[in-house]
Design an enzyme around this catalytic site. Structure first.
Site, PDB file in Angstrom:
ATOM      1  N   LYS A 165      -0.814  70.775  35.332  1.00  0.00           N
ATOM      2  CA  LYS A 165       0.110  71.209  36.328  1.00  0.00           C
ATOM      3  C   LYS A 165       1.103  72.190  36.036  1.00  0.00           C
ATOM      4  O   LYS A 165       1.916  72.664  36.871  1.00  0.00           O
ATOM      5  CB  LYS A 165       1.093  69.796  36.180  1.00  0.00           C
ATOM      6  CG  LYS A 165       1.887  69.973  34.863  1.00  0.00           C
ATOM      7  CD  LYS A 165       2.956  68.552  34.903  1.00  0.00           C
ATOM      8  CE  LYS A 165       3.732  68.580  33.742  1.00  0.00           C
ATOM      9  NZ  LYS A 165       4.795  67.571  33.602  1.00  0.00           N
ATOM     10  N   LYS A 211       3.443  71.321  45.720  1.00  0.00           N
ATOM     11  CA  LYS A 211       2.784  72.740  45.796  1.00  0.00           C
ATOM     12  C   LYS A 211       1.409  72.837  46.414  1.00  0.00           C
ATOM     13  O   LYS A 211       0.990  73.815  46.596  1.00  0.00           O
ATOM     14  CB  LYS A 211       2.779  73.200  44.235  1.00  0.00           C
ATOM     15  CG  LYS A 211       4.181  73.423  43.642  1.00  0.00           C
ATOM     16  CD  LYS A 211       3.924  73.508  42.239  1.00  0.00           C
ATOM     17  CE  LYS A 211       5.225  73.881  41.616  1.00  0.00           C
ATOM     18  NZ  LYS A 211       6.390  72.785  41.612  1.00  0.00           N
ATOM     19  N   LYS A 232      -4.832  71.071  43.459  1.00  0.00           N
ATOM     20  CA  LYS A 232      -4.667  69.768  44.108  1.00  0.00           C
ATOM     21  C   LYS A 232      -4.695  69.245  45.288  1.00  0.00           C
ATOM     22  O   LYS A 232      -4.977  68.248  45.832  1.00  0.00           O
ATOM     23  CB  LYS A 232      -3.117  69.494  43.490  1.00  0.00           C
ATOM     24  CG  LYS A 232      -2.628  69.337  42.102  1.00  0.00           C
ATOM     25  CD  LYS A 232      -3.389  68.276  41.450  1.00  0.00           C
ATOM     26  CE  LYS A 232      -2.504  67.094  41.736  1.00  0.00           C
ATOM     27  NZ  LYS A 232      -3.037  65.803  40.850  1.00  0.00           N
ATOM     28  N   VAL A 234      10.009  67.240  38.781  1.00  0.00           N
ATOM     29  CA  VAL A 234      10.828  65.897  38.198  1.00  0.00           C
ATOM     30  C   VAL A 234      11.603  66.085  37.033  1.00  0.00           C
ATOM     31  O   VAL A 234      11.049  66.767  36.007  1.00  0.00           O
ATOM     32  CB  VAL A 234       9.281  64.736  37.629  1.00  0.00           C
ATOM     33  CG1 VAL A 234      10.247  63.612  37.221  1.00  0.00           C
ATOM     34  CG2 VAL A 234       8.454  64.673  39.002  1.00  0.00           C
ATOM     35  N   VAL A 249      12.235  72.316  33.933  1.00  0.00           N
ATOM     36  CA  VAL A 249      13.267  73.419  33.712  1.00  0.00           C
ATOM     37  C   VAL A 249      14.309  72.775  32.936  1.00  0.00           C
ATOM     38  O   VAL A 249      14.974  73.706  32.268  1.00  0.00           O
ATOM     39  CB  VAL A 249      13.745  74.140  35.210  1.00  0.00           C
ATOM     40  CG1 VAL A 249      14.341  73.049  36.073  1.00  0.00           C
ATOM     41  CG2 VAL A 249      14.379  75.259  35.210  1.00  0.00           C
ATOM     42  N   THR A 308      13.815  82.832  36.831  1.00  0.00           N
ATOM     43  CA  THR A 308      13.030  83.705  37.450  1.00  0.00           C
ATOM     44  C   THR A 308      13.189  84.563  38.375  1.00  0.00           C
ATOM     45  O   THR A 308      12.836  85.649  38.697  1.00  0.00           O
ATOM     46  CB  THR A 308      11.551  83.021  37.705  1.00  0.00           C
ATOM     47  OG1 THR A 308      12.139  81.964  38.668  1.00  0.00           O
ATOM     48  CG2 THR A 308      10.969  82.361  36.445  1.00  0.00           C
ATOM     49  N   ARG A 311       7.192  84.151  38.187  1.00  0.00           N
ATOM     50  CA  ARG A 311       5.961  83.860  37.232  1.00  0.00           C
ATOM     51  C   ARG A 311       4.828  84.092  38.151  1.00  0.00           C
ATOM     52  O   ARG A 311       5.011  83.810  39.700  1.00  0.00           O
ATOM     53  CB  ARG A 311       6.084  82.805  36.677  1.00  0.00           C
ATOM     54  CG  ARG A 311       7.148  82.481  35.483  1.00  0.00           C
ATOM     55  CD  ARG A 311       7.381  81.223  34.906  1.00  0.00           C
ATOM     56  NE  ARG A 311       7.430  80.193  35.846  1.00  0.00           N
ATOM     57  CZ  ARG A 311       7.580  78.978  35.711  1.00  0.00           C
ATOM     58  NH1 ARG A 311       7.171  78.466  34.430  1.00  0.00           N
ATOM     59  NH2 ARG A 311       7.649  78.000  36.810  1.00  0.00           N
TER      60      ARG A 311
END
Length: 665
Positions: free
Chosen positions: A407, A449, A461, A488, A495, A512, A580
């Site tokens: 992930k 995503k 995915k 989540v 994060v 970021t 990123r």
């Protein structure tokens, strides 16, 4: 200069009361001495009985002297010693009848006082009955009624005084080091907050000193609770609190909304006032002390999440007495799915993961938590078809929760072939076996995503979603259900834990992009919705979850630093390091009405996706798998873009492929 045995030499003129309290506290509670009052957890039961025995005997003597001075003659049937023996024996009998020794004296309440009163009155009445009974039989009385009344009164008074003194002395030694504790206010004036306040005032070895209460309704300037003042909540509350040297405010239970909580936290942080959370007393962990139950508020507590209402009957219908398989069961999402499924009495719960140590730790936890559940822990890779086939041959699996996946976006962006083996091929193996062996429901955990993917992880995915939808359209008896949600809280690599580690290390906190936003959901509520979505599907649906309001990551970092007691950019710096590889600036809105349909659950919606035929999907998967076998990462991504035309790379080396990729028609 005067030197005392347990004080350092000091000048008598400078010995203030505060200094005296501080030194006395150190000596009695913390110092190297023989007393160490803090080690005395409670008076031993035998000591209380001995003291009460002395009180009863003393009460008898005082009553005897009082009555004798009234020029009243005692009945000659019994000597004074005999009367004393009978009276004390009866009195002690009623002490044990009413269990006056059941509690700790320092925690005595009105109920305990009532027990003592009832014991004293009952003993006096019993002695009167004995005296009058003896009179009926032998025409002689044993005890004077005034003497018994005086004895009961004095006994009750002295025992009450003893308990008050014990509580007061204990409270004195507990509060001697008040200056070293955090002075806190309890938010709200109700039964729950008052109960927490009582626990704070009577508990020892805790870090909090109750300074008062904050009322949302009206001012109670003339009323005190537990001897503490009540402050009215208003815009100028924090200025009014400054003379009181308040260190923190404690929020008890769910007494206020998340919006109110955020407003209060923002105001408190501006005035350097710490915020604490405390559950209501009935939810306290008995194994922890007061400070163990009252904890600093976390950023997770401030995200505006409404409670989820589940239909447990429907969930129970498809989980109860069934054999359930959870892949990726040792991960943050999978392990929570396992915990929640365990509550619905499955016939057997198979937990599959390739991570040995996390799987072992989870096994130890679950076997101790759910002793009645039959678990099987399988160490396996979802990419190993033979291993999975043996498992499905052995077990009559009814429901599969597929949470196994790679992930991490930047890592997968640099290793696309591995994402193919796990996220795509692994899903294909499990879906095919579920269809082949007649599994009732296959619930796949996907990600937001996968919506208009900009990175390999999201695309892999999405490819897995496309495959199970195509398999469903092939008239499979298995009900294939896909669930999508975003970030989540607390999951591995998320994060917030990352920021916490950076703050603990002294910074800097790295973000970021200045304007990057994300949606957040807690692990338990995400898994609850996964279980609920499993009840809804008829096959082929993609369910998306309402993630609430988006959070600006820069604001998140600043608030977390403030909650940790630091000043952003001064004590803990925040640095912008750039997006990123494959990272989006703005995540897709999952509740976009143009792309989703409502369901009967307000937090779950059904996405409308185009379904491809299985033959076409198989051809794409074969090409993608072949490129992965060759470890040709560029070709892997190119083939993914052909299958998923909306896959446009961002901040990635694969952006060049978007210029000339052959689009599927």
């Amino acid at each position: 200069m005067v030197t005392l045995p347990f004080f350092k030499p000091i000048n008598i003129n400078t010995m203030t009361w505060d200094y005296f309290k501080k030194r006395l506290s150190h000596v009695l509670l913390n110092g190297d001495n023989d007393l160490k009052f803090r080690n005395i957890s409670y008076l031993p039961r035998w000591a209380v009985v001995a003291i009460d025995s002395f009180i009863v005997i003393l009460s008898f003597l005082i009553s005897y002297l009082l009555v004798e001075n009234l020029s009243v003659s005692f009945y000659p049937s019994l000597t004074i010693l005999q009367q004393g023996f009978v009276v004390c024996l009866v009195q002690f009998s009623f002490f044990f009848v009413f269990s006056t020794y059941a509690g700790l004296i320092r925690h005595s309440t009105t109920v305990d006082i009532l027990k003592i009163a009832l014991a004293a009155i009952s003993a006096a009445l019993a002695l009167m009955m004995i005296s009058y009974g003896y009179h009926l039989l032998f025409d002689k009385k044993l005890f004077l009624v005034p003497f018994l009344a005086i004895f009961a009164t004095i006994t009750f008074g002295l025992m009450l005084l003893f308990r008050v003194v014990v509580k007061s002395v204990y409270q004195l030694f507990t509060n001697l080091n008040t200056k070293e504790k955090k002075r806190v206010l309890l938010l709200g004036v109700n039964d729950d907050t008052i109960s927490v306040g009582e626990a704070m005032t009577i508990s020892r070895n805790q870090d909090f000193d109750l300074a008062g209460f904050v009322s949302f309704t009206k001012s109670h300037s003339k009323i005190k609770i537990l001897g503490k003042p009540i402050f009215k909540y208003s815009s100028d509350l924090y200025e009014n609190l400054q003379p009181y040297d308040i260190d923190g405010i404690v929020i008890v239970g769910n007494t206020i909304s998340n919006k109110q909580k955020n407003n209060i936290v923002d105001e408190c942080l501006n005035y350097s006032i710490q915020i604490y959370n405390a559950p209501v007393i009935k939810e306290w962990n008995d194994s922890e002390s007061v400070q163990g139950n009252i904890k600093e508020i976390q950023i997770e507590d401030l995200l505006e999440r409404n409670p989820i209402v589940l239909d447990d009957s429907l969930i129970n219908e498809y989980l109860n007495n069934r054999i359930i398989l959870v892949t990726g069961g040792a991960g943050s999402i999978g392990s929570e799915i396992v915990r929640q499924v365990s509550q619905f009495n499955p016939k057997k719960l198979i937990v599959l993961d390739q991570a040995e140590s996390p799987l072992h730790e989870l096994e130890l936890e679950l076997r101790s938590m759910f002793t009645d559940v039959a678990f099987e822990f399988v160490l396996a890779d979802v990419g190993n078809l033979k291993r999975l086939t043996n498992l499905f041959n052995k077990e009559d699996i009814s429901v599969v929760f597929h949470a196994a996946a790679y992930k991490h976006v930047p890592l997968i962006e640099n290793n696309p072939s591995e994402a193919v083996f796990v996220n795509i091929i692994g899903t294909m193996h499990l879906a095919n076996l579920s269809s082949q062996f007649g599994v009732d429901r296959f619930v796949m955990v996907s990600t937001d995503k996968a919506v208009n993917p900009t990175n390999v992880m999201g695309a892999s995915k999405r490819a897995a979603e496309i495959y199970v939808q195509a398999l469903q359209a092939k008239e499979s008896k298995t009900c294939f259900i896909t669930t999508r949600f975003g970030n989540v809280l607390g999951s591995n690599g998320s994060v917030i834990p990352h920021f916490k580690k950076q703050i603990a290390a002294g910074g800097p906190v790295t973000v970021t992009h200045q304007d990057i936003i994300r949606y957040f959901m807690t692990i338990p509520e995400a898994c609850q919705l996964v279980l609920q979505a499993g009840t809804m599907g008829q096959g082929g649906e993609v369910f998306v979850f309402d993630m609430g309001k988006p959070v600006r990551i820069m604001d998140l970092a600043e608030k977390m630093i403030k909650l940790s007691g630091f000043v952003p950019y001064e004590q803990i710096d925040i640095k912008v390091i750039g997006l990123r590889p494959g990272e989006k600036l703005f995540e897709e809105l999952l509740n976009d009405k143009a792309k989703t349909l409502q369901t009967h659950h307000k937090k779950i919606m059904r996405a409308k996706d185009q379904v491809l035929c299985m033959e076409e999907v198989n051809n794409f998967i074969i090409d993608i798998a072949a490129a992965a076998e060759q470890q040709n990462n560029t070709l892997v991504v190119k083939r993914l873009k052909e299958l998923i035309p909306e896959f446009l790379s961002q901040n990635s080396i694969y952006e060049e492929l978007d210029k000339d990729v052959k689009i599927r028609t």
